[in-house]
Scaffold this active site. Structure first.
Site, PDB file in Angstrom:
ATOM      1  N   ILE A 155      15.187  16.024  45.236  1.00  0.00           N
ATOM      2  CA  ILE A 155      15.412  15.519  44.025  1.00  0.00           C
ATOM      3  C   ILE A 155      14.624  17.678  43.967  1.00  0.00           C
ATOM      4  O   ILE A 155      14.844  17.911  42.111  1.00  0.00           O
ATOM      5  CB  ILE A 155      14.251  14.720  43.882  1.00  0.00           C
ATOM      6  CG1 ILE A 155      14.867  12.830  44.100  1.00  0.00           C
ATOM      7  CG2 ILE A 155      13.745  14.638  42.397  1.00  0.00           C
ATOM      8  CD1 ILE A 155      13.711  12.665  44.304  1.00  0.00           C
ATOM      9  N   THR A 233       6.311  12.807  40.255  1.00  0.00           N
ATOM     10  CA  THR A 233       7.274  12.004  39.492  1.00  0.00           C
ATOM     11  C   THR A 233       8.249  10.812  41.495  1.00  0.00           C
ATOM     12  O   THR A 233       8.956  10.293  41.933  1.00  0.00           O
ATOM     13  CB  THR A 233       8.711  12.241  39.848  1.00  0.00           C
ATOM     14  OG1 THR A 233       9.193  13.050  40.716  1.00  0.00           O
ATOM     15  CG2 THR A 233       9.107  12.627  38.244  1.00  0.00           C
ATOM     16  N   ARG A 235       5.572   9.556  44.782  1.00  0.00           N
ATOM     17  CA  ARG A 235       4.281   8.094  44.888  1.00  0.00           C
ATOM     18  C   ARG A 235       2.863   9.105  44.210  1.00  0.00           C
ATOM     19  O   ARG A 235       2.608   9.779  44.990  1.00  0.00           O
ATOM     20  CB  ARG A 235       4.905   7.681  46.138  1.00  0.00           C
ATOM     21  CG  ARG A 235       6.135   7.294  46.773  1.00  0.00           C
ATOM     22  CD  ARG A 235       5.516   5.935  46.116  1.00  0.00           C
ATOM     23  NE  ARG A 235       7.090   5.577  46.540  1.00  0.00           N
ATOM     24  CZ  ARG A 235       8.859   5.707  46.185  1.00  0.00           C
ATOM     25  NH1 ARG A 235       8.528   6.524  44.525  1.00  0.00           N
ATOM     26  NH2 ARG A 235       9.163   4.612  46.524  1.00  0.00           N
ATOM     27  N   ASP A 259       5.481   9.849  36.255  1.00  0.00           N
ATOM     28  CA  ASP A 259       6.104   8.087  36.375  1.00  0.00           C
ATOM     29  C   ASP A 259       5.021   8.004  37.647  1.00  0.00           C
ATOM     30  O   ASP A 259       5.875   6.732  37.470  1.00  0.00           O
ATOM     31  CB  ASP A 259       7.022   8.847  36.723  1.00  0.00           C
ATOM     32  CG  ASP A 259       8.426   7.766  36.377  1.00  0.00           C
ATOM     33  OD1 ASP A 259       8.608   6.888  35.902  1.00  0.00           O
ATOM     34  OD2 ASP A 259       9.029   7.744  37.871  1.00  0.00           O
ATOM     35  N   GLU A 264      -0.280   1.502  39.548  1.00  0.00           N
ATOM     36  CA  GLU A 264       1.229   1.045  38.205  1.00  0.00           C
ATOM     37  C   GLU A 264       1.726  -0.219  39.387  1.00  0.00           C
ATOM     38  O   GLU A 264       2.042  -0.984  37.555  1.00  0.00           O
ATOM     39  CB  GLU A 264       1.781   2.417  38.715  1.00  0.00           C
ATOM     40  CG  GLU A 264       3.142   2.162  40.417  1.00  0.00           C
ATOM     41  CD  GLU A 264       4.167   3.239  40.947  1.00  0.00           C
ATOM     42  OE1 GLU A 264       3.691   4.488  40.465  1.00  0.00           O
ATOM     43  OE2 GLU A 264       4.543   2.677  40.838  1.00  0.00           O
ATOM     44  N   HIS A 303       7.192   4.115  36.479  1.00  0.00           N
ATOM     45  CA  HIS A 303       8.233   4.297  37.686  1.00  0.00           C
ATOM     46  C   HIS A 303       9.864   4.626  36.954  1.00  0.00           C
ATOM     47  O   HIS A 303      10.254   3.199  37.316  1.00  0.00           O
ATOM     48  CB  HIS A 303       7.603   3.223  38.356  1.00  0.00           C
ATOM     49  CG  HIS A 303       8.052   4.129  40.131  1.00  0.00           C
ATOM     50  ND1 HIS A 303       7.764   4.085  41.064  1.00  0.00           N
ATOM     51  CD2 HIS A 303       9.487   4.796  40.193  1.00  0.00           C
ATOM     52  CE1 HIS A 303       7.943   4.299  42.156  1.00  0.00           C
ATOM     53  NE2 HIS A 303       9.260   4.944  41.612  1.00  0.00           N
ATOM     54  N   ALA A 305      11.749   6.907  36.444  1.00  0.00           N
ATOM     55  CA  ALA A 305      12.907   8.579  36.590  1.00  0.00           C
ATOM     56  C   ALA A 305      13.869   7.806  37.510  1.00  0.00           C
ATOM     57  O   ALA A 305      14.707   8.458  37.169  1.00  0.00           O
ATOM     58  CB  ALA A 305      12.045   9.359  37.655  1.00  0.00           C
ATOM     59  N   PHE A 306      13.809   6.688  38.155  1.00  0.00           N
ATOM     60  CA  PHE A 306      15.000   6.356  38.660  1.00  0.00           C
ATOM     61  C   PHE A 306      16.235   6.004  38.200  1.00  0.00           C
ATOM     62  O   PHE A 306      17.640   5.967  38.058  1.00  0.00           O
ATOM     63  CB  PHE A 306      14.900   5.732  40.173  1.00  0.00           C
ATOM     64  CG  PHE A 306      14.855   4.425  39.598  1.00  0.00           C
ATOM     65  CD1 PHE A 306      13.621   4.248  38.693  1.00  0.00           C
ATOM     66  CD2 PHE A 306      16.081   3.267  39.240  1.00  0.00           C
ATOM     67  CE1 PHE A 306      13.237   2.514  38.643  1.00  0.00           C
ATOM     68  CE2 PHE A 306      15.227   2.301  39.204  1.00  0.00           C
ATOM     69  CZ  PHE A 306      14.159   1.877  39.091  1.00  0.00           C
TER      70      PHE A 306
END
Ligand SMILES: NC(=O)c1ccc[n+]([C@@H]2O[C@H](COP(=O)([O-])OP(=O)(O)OC[C@H]3O[C@@H](n4cnc5c(N)ncnc54)[C@H](O)[C@@H]3O)[C@@H](O)[C@H]2O)c1
Length: 337
Positions: A155, A233, A235, A259, A264, A303, A305-306
């Site tokens: 990434i 983005t 963890r 993110d 979270e 969360h 981003a994926f």
């Protein structure tokens, strides 16, 4: 007649089930939209294979409730939600999806950077209220600014590629270095201190492990270039949220795009705040998120981003391939071996 292998798949969305049925014809599939946790594990006691997404904590207790388990297909790149040590001790193989969304996560990373650098989130809220004034909405150019990438893997390298397209200078910090990539993409490896003190935007792309828990703590954040943006983005627990709040208060950081963040999970399932177990810590985490949320220079996304159409389809296809490969005796994408 030979018994079909039994697989329990958790944390699924409805559209995924027909694809799984089609892709795994020789497997007795049990598809669940619920996450795997102690409460749902007992109904999966016969599982030889399980598949989970990041929201399922595959703890030693959960694993103890799955005595026949031989294989876990993580439908994600990160697998810090799975207790690999217990898996290893029990001979349970674990696979992940190493490459499904490098560009996807990198594109979201730039979504967060641009929101902050051009005040998009604030402009959106204001125009939605009918306020079209320009006051306080002046941003800054990315061109000629320095991006610091911590974790220049799949990434991180896509983030670097995009940053170079914006005309940014790039510094990278990684425990493994590939000179050729640095030459081709046009970035420079530096130590963490130099990256923190010279970057206008710092973006995290390293995997989580206990070794990097609160990597960015108060001490490291105090060395950041004044006014820099921090993007996470990777963890949540890589950043100490209390220290992050302090760095924002002190204006050491000019903003944060997150993110992922500590707590979270609690924010997605607020009912957990009322559960007796761990309530105090959950409440503390929720309060810190609330303090972040109230700031105009912090952008939170849950969360995602994926989460592009293309990437989630690739995740499912690779997970099906991972299960098939394990069942034919040649596991692929194995982690922690
Ligand atoms: N927010 C999301 O939706 C989302 C989606 C996918 C992945 N992720 C996170 O992004 C992480 C990175 O994914 P990837 O595919 O690029 O992984 P990768 O393994 O390809 O790259 C990680 C890089 O980090 C480096 N690294 C490891 N420890 C380090 C340390 N202490 N300091 C500096 N560098 C270090 C590795 O050497 C590697 O180059 C995943 O582990 C996952 O946690 C988040």
């Amino acid at each position: 007649m030979a018994q079909l292998p039994i697989a329990h798949l958790f944390d699924l969305e409805g559209w995924e089930e027909p694809h799984l049925q089609e892709g795994l014809p020789g497997v007795a599939l049990h598809c669940n939209t619920a996450r795997l946790e102690l409460a749902t594990a007992s109904a999966a006691a016969d599982a030889e294979v399980i598949s989970v997404f990041i929201h399922s904590p595959v703890s030693p207790e959960v694993l103890a409730a799955l005595p026949r388990l031989r294989f876990i297909a993580a439908r994600s790149t990160g697998f810090d939600n799975i207790d690999l040590e217990t898996c290893h001790a029990r001979g349970i193989t674990v696979s992940n999806v190493p490459n499904y969304g490098e560009n996807t996560v990198a594109e979201h990373t730039f979504g967060l950077i641009l929101a902050l650098s051009r005040n998009l989130h604030r402009a959106y809220v204001r125009t939605a209220r009918g306020d079209f004034s320009l006051a306080g909405l002046r941003g800054f150019d990315l061109k000629d600014k320095t991006l610091g990438v911590i974790g220049a893997g799949s990434i991180g390298l896509h983030v670097i590629r995009i940053a170079r397209g914006f005309g940014m200078q790039v510094l990278a910090n990684d425990i493994r270095q590939t000179r050729l990539l640095a030459d081709v993409l046009g970035f420079r490896y530096v130590n963490l201190d130099e990256l923190l003190s010279r970057s206008d935007v710092i973006s995290l792309h390293l995997p989580y492990s206990p070794a990097v828990h609160h990597l960015l703590d108060r001490e490291r954040l105090s060395r950041v270039k004044r006014g820099a943006l921090l993007i996470n983005t990777a963890r949540g627990p890589v950043v100490d949220t209390q220290a992050l709040l302090w760095a924002l208060d002190e204006r050491i950081l000019g903003g944060a795009g997150l993110d992922v963040f500590e707590g979270e999970d609690v924010m997605e399932h607020e009912e957990r705040l009322l559960a007796a177990e761990g309530a105090e810590e959950h409440l503390r985490a929720a309060m810190r998120v609330h303090l972040l949320q109230r700031r105009e220079n912090v952008v939170l996304t849950p969360h995602i981003a994926f989460n592009s159409h293309e990437a989630v389809r690739r995740i499912l296809d690779t997970s099906i391939e991972n299960i098939r490969a394990f069942l034919r005796g040649s596991p692929q994408n194995v982690v922690g071996a």
